[in-house]
Design a protein around this motif. Structure first.
Motif, PDB file in Angstrom:
ATOM      1  N   GLN B 101      61.265 -63.960  95.265  1.00  0.00           N
ATOM      2  CA  GLN B 101      61.695 -62.447  95.484  1.00  0.00           C
ATOM      3  C   GLN B 101      63.423 -62.065  95.308  1.00  0.00           C
ATOM      4  O   GLN B 101      63.761 -61.985  96.345  1.00  0.00           O
ATOM      5  CB  GLN B 101      61.237 -62.292  97.089  1.00  0.00           C
ATOM      6  N   PRO B 102      63.959 -61.873  93.982  1.00  0.00           N
ATOM      7  CA  PRO B 102      65.562 -61.724  94.421  1.00  0.00           C
ATOM      8  C   PRO B 102      65.645 -59.621  95.071  1.00  0.00           C
ATOM      9  O   PRO B 102      65.243 -59.348  95.082  1.00  0.00           O
ATOM     10  CB  PRO B 102      65.648 -61.512  93.295  1.00  0.00           C
ATOM     11  N   ASP B 103      66.820 -60.747  95.718  1.00  0.00           N
ATOM     12  CA  ASP B 103      67.288 -59.544  96.970  1.00  0.00           C
ATOM     13  C   ASP B 103      68.262 -57.749  95.420  1.00  0.00           C
ATOM     14  O   ASP B 103      68.671 -57.668  94.793  1.00  0.00           O
ATOM     15  CB  ASP B 103      68.648 -59.995  98.130  1.00  0.00           C
ATOM     16  N   LEU B 104      66.870 -56.513  95.655  1.00  0.00           N
ATOM     17  CA  LEU B 104      67.493 -55.769  94.560  1.00  0.00           C
ATOM     18  C   LEU B 104      67.971 -54.382  94.484  1.00  0.00           C
ATOM     19  O   LEU B 104      68.905 -54.712  94.182  1.00  0.00           O
ATOM     20  CB  LEU B 104      66.113 -54.576  94.637  1.00  0.00           C
ATOM     21  N   GLU B 105      68.158 -54.799  96.247  1.00  0.00           N
ATOM     22  CA  GLU B 105      70.050 -54.338  96.085  1.00  0.00           C
ATOM     23  C   GLU B 105      71.362 -54.592  96.065  1.00  0.00           C
ATOM     24  O   GLU B 105      71.678 -54.024  95.532  1.00  0.00           O
ATOM     25  CB  GLU B 105      69.956 -53.981  97.979  1.00  0.00           C
ATOM     26  N   ARG B 106      71.286 -56.706  95.856  1.00  0.00           N
ATOM     27  CA  ARG B 106      72.337 -56.641  95.942  1.00  0.00           C
ATOM     28  C   ARG B 106      72.347 -57.475  94.485  1.00  0.00           C
ATOM     29  O   ARG B 106      73.439 -56.762  93.654  1.00  0.00           O
ATOM     30  CB  ARG B 106      71.949 -57.885  96.500  1.00  0.00           C
ATOM     31  N   ALA B 108      71.649 -54.762  92.401  1.00  0.00           N
ATOM     32  CA  ALA B 108      71.782 -53.222  92.301  1.00  0.00           C
ATOM     33  C   ALA B 108      73.540 -52.935  92.578  1.00  0.00           C
ATOM     34  O   ALA B 108      74.614 -52.460  91.284  1.00  0.00           O
ATOM     35  CB  ALA B 108      71.205 -51.797  92.422  1.00  0.00           C
ATOM     36  N   ILE B 125      58.680 -56.583  89.142  1.00  0.00           N
ATOM     37  CA  ILE B 125      59.470 -55.499  89.602  1.00  0.00           C
ATOM     38  C   ILE B 125      60.737 -55.344  88.231  1.00  0.00           C
ATOM     39  O   ILE B 125      61.584 -54.188  88.048  1.00  0.00           O
ATOM     40  CB  ILE B 125      60.476 -56.375  90.009  1.00  0.00           C
ATOM     41  N   LEU B 128      61.088 -51.519  87.975  1.00  0.00           N
ATOM     42  CA  LEU B 128      62.589 -51.122  88.614  1.00  0.00           C
ATOM     43  C   LEU B 128      64.125 -51.395  88.008  1.00  0.00           C
ATOM     44  O   LEU B 128      64.964 -50.865  88.385  1.00  0.00           O
ATOM     45  CB  LEU B 128      62.263 -52.007  90.297  1.00  0.00           C
TER      46      LEU B 128
END
Lengths: 349, 322
Positions: B101-106, B108, B125, B128
Motif C-alpha cells: 500500500q504505497p503512499d499515493l500522494e507522496r 505524486a 492502483i 492511478l
C-alpha cells in the motif's frame, strides 16, 4: 421546547414524525460530516492548506499535481467513506430495530462474514493478487446467501429475533473458519491482499467504484425510509405490530433484504469493516430518540462520520504508511461492545 | 495550386523551418520516448528517465544494480526500512510506505518520470499510477531476471542489464563445474527449501531461491516437483514431506518464529529426516534467499553457496563486473 412535525402522504402509507431536537441534531451532524469531509480533503502526506482546496474549486490555481491529489486520490476516498459508513450504520439500525436486540448488526449475525468469505473465495478462485471485479457480486451473493440460510433455518418457527441472532452467530463462526482456510490455501500475494481487505480499507478508492456503490446505497436507504413506520411498529413487538396491521413476515423479509444489500455492497467495496453497524445506531440513539425514519438519517450520519475519521487517522498518523481504517474502528468497537454487554447485564439484572 | 518544392523554398522560409528540421534529425533526450510493453499494457516512457521510483523490492535491487538511485522506494519487509545490503546505495532516498500500500500522494509529489511496479502488488492502483507518471509493471516479482530486463528496458539501460545477466550466466556455469568436481558421485544433490513462520512452516516448490537452485543444477525431492509456489504446513505430521539430502531453511529473528522452529525441529519426525540425521540442515540469510528478489540478492545467494560448499569464488563480484 421540543415541537413535533409530521409529514404524511395522502394515503398514509408514508409518514414521518420529526421533533425539533431531531432536526437540530440531524442538521448538526450533517454540518459536522461536511466539515470532517473538508478536513479529510485538506490533510495527507502532500502538504496542502485548506485554502488550496478553495483555490482549486475556484480555478484560481493551476497545479496539475494538486488537482490529481484532490480529485483522484482524496475525493473518491472521502466519498467512499461516507457511502460505506452510512450503509453499515443504516444496516445496523434496521437489523437492531427488526430483531429488537441492540447487539444485532450485520457483523454479529454473520452477514458481513458471508460477504467476506465469498469475496475471499473469489480472490482464491481467480488466484488474483488484486481486487478482482468478481469480488463485488461475490460479496453481495455471500451476504444474501447467509440471509437466506438464516431465514430458512428460522422459517418453521417464524422469524424470531432471538433465534435469528443465535443462528447468525453460529453461521458467522463457521464462515470465519472458511475464510481462514482459504487464506491458508492462498499464495502469499493473494493472502496479503485478502488480509488488508478483511481489515477494511479505503486505500486507492477509484471514481468508478464510488459511482457503482452510490446508487445501491441510495436505493436501499430509500426503500428503508419509505417503510420506516413498519420498523416503528416492529419495535413494539410482533403481536402489537400485527395487531396494528403490519404484515410481519413480509416486512421482515424486506428489511432483511435491504440490510443485506447495504452490507454486501459496503463490504464488497471497502472490505469487512466490523463494528460500524453496531456502534453507529447506538451513538445516534444516545443523541436523540426518534422514530426509525429519523434514526435512519442519524445512523447514516454517525456511520459516515466514524469511517471518515477512522480513515483520516489511518492515512495521516502513520505516514508514509497507510493503515486500514478498519483497525481504528475495531479499536473503538471492541471496548464499545463490552460496554454494551455490561449495560445490558445491569439492566436485566 | 502547385506544391512548393525544395527548389522554390526561399531562404527566409528555410530558416523558419530549420529548427523543426534539426529537431527531427537530432531529438533531444528529454523529448525522446520509448514504448515499453509490460504486464498490464504498453507505456511510453522517457528514453532516459531521471526520476525513477521503485514500488517493490526486486525493482529497487535491480535499479541499484543498474547504477540508478531511485527518487522513492518502498519499505523493506525486514531490516526496516531498507535491506542492509542496499543501504549504502540508497542513503536518504524517500520512503513511500509499504510495498502493498504505497503512499499515493507522496508518489505524486515526488514527481517521478517513471514508476516501476509489480502486477501481483499494484494492479489495483495501476490506473492511478499511470495518471501520475509513466508506469511499467513487472509480471512476476519472483523472476529476478525478468524484473531486471523490465527495469533495464524501462530505464534505457538494456546494455548494462544484458551485461549483468551475462555475468550471472558465467557465474552459474562456473559454480556448476566446481560443485560437480567437488561432490563427485554425490552430485546432483537433492535439496529442500523450508521457511519457518510464527504459526506455520513452509516448503518452497518454486519462487526465487528454488529457481536459482534449479538453475545451478540442484534437484528437488520428488514430492516438491509441483507447479505452484509451495505449501504452508500447519501440522507437524507433515514433517516427512520436508525431507531431502540437504535442507536450506530461512526464518526471521522473532521470538514467535524461533518457537515454531524449536517445536518443529525437536519433533521425533524431524530427527528422523535424512538431512537431519546426516547433519545437512543449514540456515541461510532470509534477505538474500527470499526477500531481496533481485539480481544483487541472487548474487549474494550464490556467494553463500560458494562459501557453503567450500568452492573458490574467483569471478569478479557483481558490482565490479559491468
Amino acid at each position: 421546547m421540543n415541537r413535533q412535525w409530521v409529514v404524511r402522504s395522502q394515503s398514509d402509507r408514508f409518514s414521518v414524525r420529526a421533533s425539533t431536537r431531531l432536526l437540530a441534531t440531524g442538521t448538526g451532524l450533517s454540518l459536522l460530516l461536511l466539515a470532517s469531509a473538508l478536513f479529510s480533503l485538506s490533510v495527507g502526506s502532500y502538504p496542502t492548506q485548506p485554502g488550496d482546496l478553495l483555490h482549486l474549486v475556484l480555478g484560481t490555481i493551476d497545479d496539475p499535481g494538486l488537482g490529481l491529489i484532490f480529485h483522484e486520490i482524496r475525493l473518491p476516498r472521502v466519498l467512499m467513506g461516507i457511502l460505506v459508513g452510512a450503509s453499515l450504520g443504516v444496516a445496523g439500525l434496521v437489523l437492531q430495530g427488526m430483531v429488537g436486540n441492540p447487539l444485532a448488526s450485520p457483523d454479529v449475525i454473520g452477514i458481513s462474514h458471508g460477504a467476506a468469505a465469498a469475496a475471499v473465495l473469489a480472490l482464491w478462485l481467480t488466484g488474483s493478487a488484486g481486487n478482482t471485479p468478481w469480488m463485488v457480486p461475490a460479496a453481495m451473493a455471500g451476504a444474501l446467501l447467509v440471509a437466506v440460510a438464516l431465514v430458512a433455518l428460522v422459517w418453521r418457527v417464524g422469524i424470531r429475533p432471538a433465534r435469528l441472532v443465535l443462528i447468525g452467530i453460529g453461521l458467522a463462526a463457521g464462515l470465519s473458519a472458511l475464510t481462514t482456510l482459504l487464506l491458508v490455501l492462498s499464495p502469499d500475494a493473494t493472502a496479503m491482499t485478502a488480509y488488508v481487505w478483511l481489515t477494511g480499507s479505503l486505500y486507492a478508492t477509484r471514481w468508478n467504484e464510488v459511482w457503482q456503490l452510490a446508487p445501491i446505497t441510495i436505493g436501499a436507504v430509500a426503500v428503508i425510509l419509505l417503510n420506516a413506520r413498519h420498523l416503528d411498529l416492529h419495535s413494539l413487538g410482533a403481536d402489537m405490530a400485527q395487531g396494528l396491521g403490519s404484515r410481519i413476515t413480509r416486512m421482515r423479509l424486506l428489511f432483511l433484504l435491504a440490510a443485506v444489500t447495504l452490507t454486501g455492497s459496503a463490504v464488497a467495496y471497502a472490505g469487512a469493516l466490523g463494528f460500524v453497524g453496531l456502534i453507529a445506531p447506538h451513538l445516534a440513539r444516545q443523541l436523540v430518540r426518534a422514530g426509525h425514519a429519523g434514526m435512519v438519517w442519524l445512523s447514516g450520519l454517525t456511520g459516515a462520520l466514524l469511517l471518515v475519521w477512522a480513515d483520516v487517522i489511518g492515512r495521516t498518523l502513520f505516514l508514509p504508511r497507510d493503515m486500514p481504517a478498519g483497525i481504528f474502528i475495531a479499536g473503538l468497537g471492541a471496548p464499545f461492545l463490552l460496554y454494551l454487554l455490561y449495560r445490558l447485564k445491569k439492566r436485566t439484572g | 495550386m502547385a506544391h512548393p518544392s525544395l527548389t522554390d523554398l526561399s531562404p527566409a522560409r528555410f530558416l523558419a523551418a530549420l529548427p523543426l528540421l534539426l529537431l527531427c534529425l537530432f531529438p533531444p533526450a528529454a523529448l525522446a520516448s520509448t514504448a515499453v510493453s509490460h504486464a498490464l499494457g504498453t507505456t511510453e516512457v522517457p528514453a532516459s528517465p531521471e526520476r525513477v521510483m521503485s514500488l517493490f523490492q526486486g525493482a529497487t535491487d535491480s535499479a541499484v544494480a543498474l547504477g540508478i538511485k531511485p527518487v522513492g522506494i518502498v519499505e523493506s519487509w525486514i531490516e526496516k526500512p531498507v535491506y542492509r545490503y542496499l543501504r549504502s546505495s540508497l542513503q536518504e532516498v524517500p520512503l513511500l510506505g509499504l510495498e502493498t500500500q504505497p503512499d499515493l500522494e507522496r508518489i505524486a509529489w515526488l514527481h517521478p518520470d517513471l514508476i516501476l511496479g509489480a502486477q501481483n502488488r499494484h494492479q489495483d492502483i495501476y490506473p492511478l499510477l499511470q495518471r501520475i507518471a509513466p508506469t511499467v509493471i513487472a509480471e512476476d516479482v519472483y523472476d529476478f531476471k525478468a524484473v531486471l530486463r523490465t527495469v533495464a528496458l524501462a530505464t534505457g539501460k538494456t546494455e548494462k542489464g544484458q551485461c549483468l545477466l551475462n555475468h550471472w550466466r558465467n557465474r552459474v556455469t562456473d559454480f556448476r563445474e566446481r560443485i560437480a568436481r567437488k561432490l563427485g558421485g554425490r552430485w546432483p544433490q537433492t535439496v529442500a527449501i523450508l521457511s519457518f513462520r510464527a504459526n506455520h512452516a513452509r516448503i518452497y516448490y518454486g519462487g526465487f531461491a528454488r529457481t536459482i537452485l534449479d538453475e545451478l543444477g540442484f534437484q528437488s525431492p520428488e514430492a516438491h516437483r509441483q507447479d505452484t509456489w509451495g505449501i504452508k504446513l500447519t501440522s507437524q505430521e507433515s514433517i516427512p514431506t520436508m525431507d531431502a539430502q540437504a535442507i536450506f531453511y530461512f526464518m526471521q529473528d522473532e521470538p514467535a518464529v524461533k518457537r515454531t522452529f524449536d517445536d518443529w525441529t525437536a519433533h521425533p519426525l524431524w530427527q528422523n529426516l535424512e538431512a537431519a540425521r546426516n547433519g545437512q540442515v543449514y540456515r541461510v540469510d532470509v534477505v538474500a534467499w527470499n526477500m531481496g528478489a533481485g539480481i544483487l540478492a541472487a548474487n549474494h545467494m550464490l556467494d553463500d553457496l560458494y562459501r557453503h560448499y567450500g568452492l573458490s569464488n574467483t569471478l569478479p563480484e557483481v558490482q565490479d563486473a559491468c
